[in-house]
Design an enzyme around this catalytic site. Structure first.
Site, PDB file in Angstrom:
ATOM      1  N   LYS A 194      11.860  45.871  38.373  1.00  0.00           N
ATOM      2  CA  LYS A 194      10.837  46.816  37.901  1.00  0.00           C
ATOM      3  C   LYS A 194      10.829  46.885  36.375  1.00  0.00           C
ATOM      4  O   LYS A 194       9.793  47.166  35.773  1.00  0.00           O
ATOM      5  CB  LYS A 194      11.042  48.188  38.533  1.00  0.00           C
ATOM      6  CG  LYS A 194      12.388  48.832  38.257  1.00  0.00           C
ATOM      7  CD  LYS A 194      12.325  49.927  37.235  1.00  0.00           C
ATOM      8  CE  LYS A 194      13.722  50.263  36.750  1.00  0.00           C
ATOM      9  NZ  LYS A 194      13.766  51.241  35.683  1.00  0.00           N
ATOM     10  N   THR A 251       8.628  53.903  35.770  1.00  0.00           N
ATOM     11  CA  THR A 251       8.867  53.096  34.579  1.00  0.00           C
ATOM     12  C   THR A 251       7.561  52.592  33.973  1.00  0.00           C
ATOM     13  O   THR A 251       7.476  52.390  32.760  1.00  0.00           O
ATOM     14  CB  THR A 251       9.759  51.893  34.954  1.00  0.00           C
ATOM     15  OG1 THR A 251      10.801  52.364  35.803  1.00  0.00           O
ATOM     16  CG2 THR A 251      10.359  51.257  33.755  1.00  0.00           C
ATOM     17  N   SER A 257       9.980  55.523  29.258  1.00  0.00           N
ATOM     18  CA  SER A 257      10.595  54.248  29.621  1.00  0.00           C
ATOM     19  C   SER A 257      10.752  53.322  28.418  1.00  0.00           C
ATOM     20  O   SER A 257       9.799  53.044  27.698  1.00  0.00           O
ATOM     21  CB  SER A 257       9.742  53.554  30.681  1.00  0.00           C
ATOM     22  OG  SER A 257      10.013  52.173  30.693  1.00  0.00           O
ATOM     23  N   ARG A 258      11.960  52.817  28.243  1.00  0.00           N
ATOM     24  CA  ARG A 258      12.216  51.924  27.109  1.00  0.00           C
ATOM     25  C   ARG A 258      11.558  50.562  27.315  1.00  0.00           C
ATOM     26  O   ARG A 258      11.072  49.949  26.377  1.00  0.00           O
ATOM     27  CB  ARG A 258      13.717  51.739  26.946  1.00  0.00           C
ATOM     28  CG  ARG A 258      14.417  53.022  26.559  1.00  0.00           C
ATOM     29  CD  ARG A 258      15.804  52.750  26.085  1.00  0.00           C
ATOM     30  NE  ARG A 258      16.687  52.373  27.176  1.00  0.00           N
ATOM     31  CZ  ARG A 258      17.379  53.222  27.920  1.00  0.00           C
ATOM     32  NH1 ARG A 258      17.251  54.524  27.712  1.00  0.00           N
ATOM     33  NH2 ARG A 258      18.183  52.813  28.864  1.00  0.00           N
TER      34      ARG A 258
END
Lengths: 335, 335
Positions: A194, A251, A257-258
């Site tokens: 993901k 995400t 989310s990074r």
């Protein structure tokens, strides 16, 4: 009461320690690889670098020495970046002993070997003559929200149902709920891949293509994740659950989310060095996972068009715009 | 070249007409039930009430009389609100004739009968001695983005593959891509039930519970949608595709969704009358679909806990906070 060691003091490790402390009934050790981070946490009772704004409860003891953190632990949760899991467990092994229970909370696939994190851990420990049961903690969970006590549902996966049930019982609280699953392969691959799709979703957002495009891309991402996981022995239903689609949605759409942030930067044309500098020491696992996932896909004869385009962007400097165009224009007459 | 009649001038009908005109090669009729809306559109070349900011291309002719719009059409796309599909087709029937091809773009389930829109259309036409093939257009597509030409992928479903292929060919453009699917049941139910889940996602946002909770709720929503669709004869893969998960993700996370907006208002404690007034004449299909879906679920012996809580909120005035708490605390030890 259990003694729980959380090995790794990034945002997620720190949030797990805080969540366990809030639940109560446990003695918690939080280990940091970096001595200065440990020192600052001990002094300020806050992980200012990785999870600022949350106080570390009193039941959380800070360690920079793995021996002290591990020696008396009943349950060990490891949360190091994927690239350090092998070396970390080599360091942990001398301090581990039978009867302890491991939980891997790291998302990723080892690059050259294509091994999942529990496979890496198992391999390292066996070399030391050790064999410990190891579950997987995964699912849609931004660390900040878990630390804040926002309602969160995640998966604890293990082929050993007794292990899964024990972790479920000892980690679940009013705000954090754990669901058991015996499909370790599906849960680990879902949680890893993901992050690759999230980079692509970030690019779509960075290019300003809109919600419709993002939804189409995520839908393809689900298919791609599921294909690989099923080829590797995971179950389709697992990928449709919390640690698959659930985590993917989080995400790909959440602003925390990074991996998505990395994609956003790429879509906006920022250079990679600038994007990574902007993460302030946090790791975006999706970058490494991209080539690892493609390695696995190649071995299993599975197509992963999104991961392929991400690799071309990340490794060959392909234009994100062209990569997304090619994905969108890819022939596919029926669903 | 085809003559295409778009019956219904809400945001989605108007966007379809604009998208078809931009694609080129067709003669397009856009019919409005409301004479004043038609008059304003004819005069201003803009649907200021439902899709402001987009010019109606010259190849779009405006009608308020169904006979003129339908008489010479080869393909008829109907986009009326679900509650008016039965009465609209009773009105259209005298002007329809064999050889014409229908496409239903309305998302919803008829309340008392539990019929899908293509079933309602078929029933009405059969009573008039007519039998016309009818496909379904569905998938993740905010009208504004389609009108703006943002890349969008949707589904055209029909058991008749020739119909699906023809619509695919005649509607697809550089920005709008259609994928064929022969699972009409799955596509229609996915597109309808996602509106119910979107209300719940809106409530979670309105209550300020965060991304983790939203992701957990959407994951449950996917399971709930899939359960009902499969019980009704749809395919699991369809629900995992564009018109299932894809549309659900769009509706639950995008700020342009009306159903999510209704939920947001409920979560913030606004009275229903105020929320509906805020929609400015737009329809939030999820409200009606909630009880219709529960009727279908009851007939098929399927559990729909999210839809049940939404019904309790919408019909019995249950507190949204309590409803979401009950959903989150619902026992479910394994996934």
């Amino acid at each position: 009461m259990s003694r729980i060691a959380v090995m790794g003091s990034g945002a997620w490790g720190t949030a797990i320690a805080i969540s366990l402390a809030r639940r109560g009934g446990h003695q918690i050790a939080l280990w940091s690889f970096e001595k200065d981070v440990a020192a600052t946490m001990r002094e300020r009772r806050e992980n200012a670098g990785f999870l600022p704004g949350f106080q570390l409860p009193e039941s959380v003891s800070i360690f920079d020495d793995p021996a002290s953190a591990l020696a008396s632990a009943d349950i060990i949760v490891s949360v190091t970046p994927s690239q350090f899991v092998r070396s970390s467990y080599a360091m942990f092994a001398p301090h581990l002993h039978p009867g302890q229970l491991l939980v891997s909370a790291t998302k990723g696939i080892e690059d050259e070997s294509g091994l999942r994190m529990t496979q890496v851990i198992d391999e390292v420990l066996r070399k030391q003559g050790l064999e410990l049961p190891c579950g997987v903690l995964s699912g849609p969970s931004f660390a900040q929200e878990v630390a804040a006590g926002a309602p969160t549902a995640i998966t604890i996966a293990s082929a050993d149902l007794a292990l899964a049930s024990r972790v479920q019982r000892e980690f679940s609280s009013g705000s954090l709920r754990l669901y058991t699953n015996d499909d370790v392969v599906g849960v680990e691959l879902g949680g890893s891949i993901k992050n690759v799709i999230a980079i692509a979703a970030g690019i779509v957002a960075g290019l300003g293509l809109g919600y419709n495009s993002t939804a189409a891309l995520i839908t393809r991402g689900i298919a791609e994740m599921t294909r690989l996981a099923v080829a590797c022995g995971g179950r389709r239903e697992t990928l449709a659950g919390l640690s698959g689609v659930g985590d993917l949605i989080l995400t790909c759409t959440g602003s925390l989310s990074r991996n998505r942030t990395v994609g956003m930067g790429l879509g906006q044309g920022k250079p990679m060095a600038e994007i990574l500098a902007g993460l302030g020491g946090h790791v975006a696992e999706g970058i490494r996972t991209t080539s690892a996932a493609l390695g696995l896909a190649w071995r299993h004869g599975v197509e992963m068009p999104i991961a392929e385009q991400m690799k071309a962007i990340l490794m060959d400097g392909k234009s994100p715009q062209r990569a997304i165009e090619e994905l969108m224009l890819r022939p596919g007459r029926d669903e």
